[in-house]
Enzyme design. Structure first.
Site, PDB file in Angstrom:
ATOM      1  N   ARG A  28     -32.154 -83.160 -31.708  1.00 23.29           N
ATOM      2  CA  ARG A  28     -31.399 -82.403 -32.718  1.00 23.29           C
ATOM      3  C   ARG A  28     -31.898 -82.592 -34.146  1.00 23.29           C
ATOM      4  O   ARG A  28     -31.918 -81.624 -34.910  1.00 23.29           O
ATOM      5  CB  ARG A  28     -29.904 -82.710 -32.576  1.00 23.29           C
ATOM      6  CG  ARG A  28     -29.327 -82.091 -31.316  1.00 23.29           C
ATOM      7  CD  ARG A  28     -27.977 -82.636 -30.958  1.00 23.29           C
ATOM      8  NE  ARG A  28     -28.048 -84.045 -30.594  1.00 23.29           N
ATOM      9  CZ  ARG A  28     -26.997 -84.821 -30.410  1.00 23.29           C
ATOM     10  NH1 ARG A  28     -25.793 -84.322 -30.585  1.00 23.29           N
ATOM     11  NH2 ARG A  28     -27.146 -86.081 -30.053  1.00 23.29           N
TER      12      ARG A  28
ATOM     13  N   GLN B 293     -43.288 -80.611 -20.349  1.00 23.22           N
ATOM     14  CA  GLN B 293     -42.306 -81.188 -19.429  1.00 23.22           C
ATOM     15  C   GLN B 293     -42.078 -80.187 -18.299  1.00 23.22           C
ATOM     16  O   GLN B 293     -41.635 -79.062 -18.548  1.00 23.22           O
ATOM     17  CB  GLN B 293     -40.975 -81.445 -20.135  1.00 23.22           C
ATOM     18  CG  GLN B 293     -39.969 -82.150 -19.214  1.00 23.22           C
ATOM     19  CD  GLN B 293     -38.555 -82.206 -19.784  1.00 23.22           C
ATOM     20  OE1 GLN B 293     -37.937 -81.169 -20.037  1.00 23.22           O
ATOM     21  NE2 GLN B 293     -38.051 -83.411 -19.999  1.00 23.22           N
TER      22      GLN B 293
ATOM     23  N   SER C 281     -38.434 -84.231 -29.003  1.00 30.13           N
ATOM     24  CA  SER C 281     -37.891 -84.329 -27.644  1.00 30.13           C
ATOM     25  C   SER C 281     -37.796 -82.939 -27.010  1.00 30.13           C
ATOM     26  O   SER C 281     -37.599 -81.952 -27.726  1.00 30.13           O
ATOM     27  CB  SER C 281     -36.495 -84.963 -27.736  1.00 30.13           C
ATOM     28  OG  SER C 281     -36.107 -85.487 -26.504  1.00 30.13           O
TER      29      SER C 281
ATOM     30  N   ARG D 191     -39.343 -88.442 -17.280  1.00 30.78           N
ATOM     31  CA  ARG D 191     -38.020 -88.607 -17.906  1.00 30.78           C
ATOM     32  C   ARG D 191     -36.995 -88.924 -16.826  1.00 30.78           C
ATOM     33  O   ARG D 191     -36.933 -88.249 -15.802  1.00 30.78           O
ATOM     34  CB  ARG D 191     -37.626 -87.351 -18.675  1.00 30.78           C
ATOM     35  CG  ARG D 191     -36.249 -87.478 -19.293  1.00 30.78           C
ATOM     36  CD  ARG D 191     -35.947 -86.417 -20.326  1.00 30.78           C
ATOM     37  NE  ARG D 191     -36.235 -86.913 -21.663  1.00 30.78           N
ATOM     38  CZ  ARG D 191     -35.611 -86.486 -22.774  1.00 30.78           C
ATOM     39  NH1 ARG D 191     -34.709 -85.522 -22.704  1.00 30.78           N
ATOM     40  NH2 ARG D 191     -35.904 -86.997 -23.947  1.00 30.78           N
TER      41      ARG D 191
ATOM     42  N   TYR E 216     -31.086 -82.541 -12.576  1.00 35.39           N
ATOM     43  CA  TYR E 216     -31.895 -81.455 -12.011  1.00 35.39           C
ATOM     44  C   TYR E 216     -32.494 -81.938 -10.690  1.00 35.39           C
ATOM     45  O   TYR E 216     -32.179 -83.023 -10.209  1.00 35.39           O
ATOM     46  CB  TYR E 216     -32.936 -80.980 -13.034  1.00 35.39           C
ATOM     47  CG  TYR E 216     -32.242 -80.421 -14.264  1.00 35.39           C
ATOM     48  CD1 TYR E 216     -31.393 -79.317 -14.139  1.00 35.39           C
ATOM     49  CD2 TYR E 216     -32.375 -81.006 -15.515  1.00 35.39           C
ATOM     50  CE1 TYR E 216     -30.699 -78.821 -15.234  1.00 35.39           C
ATOM     51  CE2 TYR E 216     -31.683 -80.516 -16.613  1.00 35.39           C
ATOM     52  CZ  TYR E 216     -30.845 -79.424 -16.473  1.00 35.39           C
ATOM     53  OH  TYR E 216     -30.148 -78.944 -17.549  1.00 35.39           O
TER      54      TYR E 216
END
Ligand code: FAD
Ligand code: FMN
Length: 761
Positions: free
Chosen positions: A699, A475, A396, A605, A557
């Site tokens: 993570r 991305q 990710s 996304r 964002y």
């Protein structure tokens, strides 16, 4: 000690028994408004592993309960004229009336004062008691009287159900799924003694109304149900017992104890009947509370606090599973057209507690039928346009805050390079910012100069040359009003020190938080400039050799803040309705799609929900996904939140996956699930059930760059992705590895870690 127990259901009675055993000197009065034989409902089911605690707590009641148990191992799913069987589950059930009889007799024999047919006095009139136990069920009057202290939250759910019984004794846990002209109606049925089975009929409120059941009497409703499920009932009767059409209410309380009053069982918390845990939770509460008094003597405050501290995490974990299960049944209409075996797998894994691996242990042949491919589901390839991903795992996007003037350096090469060697099918970059003021922090990477293109090319070339077939995704995004902030480890979302901030722009002049700058509301000229920057960055990503382009429209964002009604207050054609708010993001998508080759996929996304009332919600996300698909997006990467600091997310294992699932089935576009997916078992389960097409893990890839290769080794699967240099290590996990992984998965599994970490990027 003098104890008043309000409610003689399983929780109140069991607590009375245990207290009288532990403290024969205490007086226990149980107020029960019903008669001893008044039980509502029919049988209650327990899964096998729940019973040990009761065996230890009171062997006398346990042996009586166990003696009366009806036991079975299979779950049968009946749908569209076919039956799918899955074995190895292990359930026990008995009649609720029988359970209460056993508990009532035992409570009386140990000296509890059982007052049947006796409405409990209000709490204010129970001043004689040292301890008041509110065990008075889901509509608890004790809880209502002290609502200011307990702060209850009652969540009335969207299905109607009626708890019925039948004199047909089933040989398994049965789900009967009926398609009607107004929607799906399902029955949950299981045997509970030698003559009877429980038969719960359930459907979405919408279906219930359209079918006209709201107009029918109970008798007519029972007759209607019997007719609908006539085949299932094989000519047997369907009977009611204080039955009515009910909306399940999930009860939660901020506190379970105050002064000398404590809530227990359904009064404190409910868990949807489809995971069969309410009785068990109430009785386990009773054990915990009684045990706390064994430790703390007459110190009521310490005992009740210890009880709440012990029980709350366990109950909340069960409530999360119950929530997933009830939501699954609320949305069952989305799944009924799945292929028979996939539908069955989906149903069985709906609570996220039963997984691919659990089912393989319980019933290997069932899982082989569902997934005949010798490769584990996560290692099946996926094609998106001309790109074939070798497996379903995505690294990710993760901002590393380590670029200088937007330039990715050696850190990025090693960081992304290691993950490219680690076996994932797709490695995503962090958000690559399309301009200098589009960066979140001074450490964010960019794609707004030719040196950036060259630096990214070096990284992508390494991954393609050495990564054993992994694809690289870029991305790209713009920080908008969340820009000009500090590096993650210096204070996430905190503005830069005075003098070093840059101007931030957004659809509307609304600051992210009182600490952050008020952004300048964008003009059409600003939009044109940003559009050009996105196109430049997309072209740069192409030149750098990326295989997939992702547009970042999530996490508050710039593009995300156009989408959310909380952040977009414009009154021109770029605000207002979802169509208006999506207009600029879609213009960006169109412009990028135009320069991005037709044979390479684009993903987007999104934040599927803002997690705030009045914010962007999952219905909007489904509608947006349809628009994205129509504009050439190939797969939606479904994240959530981070749009407003006022958000209240419901964190938990795979907590965003239901959004990916809904978008995939309702908008008909492939999805990437992300968020607290930590084990390969989760990935296999999500893919096999058809909840998403890819799983992105962030993570876990910081902990283990070679997460996918290690998942393969542990599943004894050779993914053909070990680079030759590492072959010697490919066969056997190093000693201790299983323990470490188990530890990690446990950590990720529960809410504590997740809720304490705010994620960036
Ligand atoms: C359709 C359905 C199916 C279920 N299936 C299962 C299952 O399979 N397995 C399972 O484990 N659980 C199941 N449950 C859940 C289970 O019934 C409850 O979770 C469980 O009964 C909770 O026990 P309790 O003692 O907390 O409350 P309750 O059983 O609700 O008992 C509360 C008692 O308090 C009494 N009372 C309330 N107010 C007063 C008052 N003011 N004065 C005097 N008395 C009062 C009531 O009469 C009642 O007897 C199911 C529930 C439903 C609705
Ligand atoms: C250090 C860090 C940086 C992140 N940066 C980004 C980012 O640049 N872009 C993005 O879309 N998400 C970013 N995220 C969010 C992750 O991609 C992912 O959605 C989130 O961590 C949940 O997944 P997980 O539970 O597997 O960690 C970041 C997360 C972390 C932990």
């Amino acid at each position: 000690m003098r104890i008043a127990v309000v409610g003689g259901g399983p929780g109140g009675l069991y607590f009375s028994i245990l207290m009288r055993k532990i403290r024969p000197d205490c007086e226990v009065a149980v107020y029960e408004r019903g008669a001893p034989t008044d039980a509502f409902g029919f049988g209650v089911v327990f899964s096998d592993e729940t019973l040990t605690v009761f065996e230890h707590a009171d062997p006398e009641t346990y042996s009586q309960i166990a003696e009366r148990f009806t036991r079975w191992t299979d779950i049968d799913i009946h749908h569209r004229g076919e039956m799918t069987k899955s074995g190895g589950h292990g359930f026990s059930a008995l009649g609720r009336r029988e359970l209460l009889r056993i508990l009532q007799e035992r409570a009386a024999s140990v000296g509890a004062d059982l007052r049947f047919g006796c409405e409990a006095p209000p709490v204010s009139e129970l001043g004689w008691a040292d301890l008041i136990v509110g065990a008075d069920g889901a509509s608890s009057a004790v809880r209502t009287a002290l609502a200011r202290e307990f702060v209850p939250a009652l969540d009335r759910r969207h299905c109607r159900y009626m708890w019925l019984g039948t004199d047909l004794v089933f040989d398994a846990f049965k789900f009967f799924i009926a398609d009607t002209e107004h929607g799906v109606v399902q029955a949950h049925a299981y045997p509970y003694d030698e003559g009877m089975s429980t038969f719960i009929v359930e459907m979405h409120e919408r279906t219930w109304k359209r079918l006209g059941l709201c107009e029918l009497s109970i008798d007519d409703s029972v007759a209607w149900s019997a007719e609908l499920f006539a085949d299932a009932l094989e000519g047997h009767r369907l009977v009611a017992n204080k039955s009515r059409w009910i909306n399940f209410v999930t009860v939660r309380n901020r506190r379970w104890c105050t002064d000398n009053v404590v809530l227990l069982g359904d009064a404190a918390h409910t868990a949807h009947f489809s995971i069969g845990s309410g009785t068990k939770l109430a009785m386990e509460d009773a054990v915990s509370l009684a045990w706390a008094f064994r430790s703390y003597g007459d110190d009521v405050a310490s005992a009740t606090s210890a009880y709440e501290a012990e029980r709350r995490p366990i109950v909340e974990s069960t409530q999360r599973a119950a929530q997933a299960s009830l939501e699954w049944f609320e949305g069952i209409g989305r799944y009924v057209d799945q292929e028979r075996l996939q539908f069955a797998f989906n149903l069985l894994t709906r609570s996220r507690r039963v997984t691919y691996d659990n089912l393989r242990l319980r019933d290997p042949s069932f899982v082989r039928d569902v997934h005949p491919d010798p490769r584990p589901p996560m290692f099946t390839p996926l094609r998106l346009r001309g790109l074939e991903l070798r497996n379903r795992v995505v690294v990710s996007p993760m901002d590393m805050y380590s670029a200088v003037d937007g330039l990715p350096g050696d850190f990025h090469l090693v960081h992304l390079g290691a993950r490219a060697l680690g076996g994932a099918g797709l490695v995503m970059t962090e958000m690559i910012c399309v301009s200098d003021i589009g960066r979140i922090t001074p450490g964010c990477a960019g794609m707004y100069s030719s040196s950036h293109v060259a630096a990214w090319k070096r990284i992508v070339s390494f991954a393609h040359a050495h990564g054993a077939g992994c694809a690289m995704g870029a991305q790209i995004g713009h920080s908008g009003r969340k820009g000009s902030t500090r590096l993650m480890w210096e204070g996430m979302d905190e503005p830069l020190p005075d003098g070093s901030n840059w101007e931030v722009i957004a659809p509307s002049a609304v600051a992210y938080s009182p600490r952050n700058q008020v952004p300048r509301a964008m003009t059409r000229a600003d939009m044109d400039a940003v559009l050009d920057q996105f196109v430049w960055a997309a072209s740069g990503a192409l030149e750098a050799g990326f295989d997939l382009l992702e547009l970042h429209m999530a996490h508050g964002y710039l593009l995300s803040s156009f989408l959310s009604p909380v952040t977009n207050l414009r009154d021109d054609e770029y605000g207002g309705s979802l169509e208006g708010r999506a207009r600029f993001p879609l213009e960006v998508l169109d412009a990028c799609r135009a320069v991005w080759p037709a044979d390479r996929p684009v993903s987007v996304r999104i934040s599927a929900t803002d997690w705030i009332p009045g914010g962007f919600g999952v219905d909007d996300a489904v509608a947006l996904a349809r628009m994205l698909a129509a504009h050439g997006c190939d797969i939606v990467d479904v994240s959530s939140g981070q749009v407003s600091p006022l958000e209240r997310p419901a964190f938990g294992r795979s907590y965003q996956t239901p959004f990916a699932d809904r978008i995939r089935s309702e908008a008909g576009i492939p999805t990437i699930a992300v968020g607290a997916i930590s084990s390969y078992d989760d990935v296999n389960t999500i893919i096999c059930a058809g909840r998403a097409d890819l799983c992105a893990l962030a993570r876990p890839h910081l902990y283990d760059p070679a997460w996918t290769l290690h998942a393969a080794a542990e599943q004894e699967f050779d993914p053909d992705a070990w680079v030759p240099q590492y072959q010697a290590g490919s066969r056997k996990p190093p000693a201790g590895r299983d323990r470490v992984r188990a530890e990690l998965e446990r950590t990720f599994d529960e809410v504590a870690l997740i809720s304490s970490s705010r994620l960036s990027g």
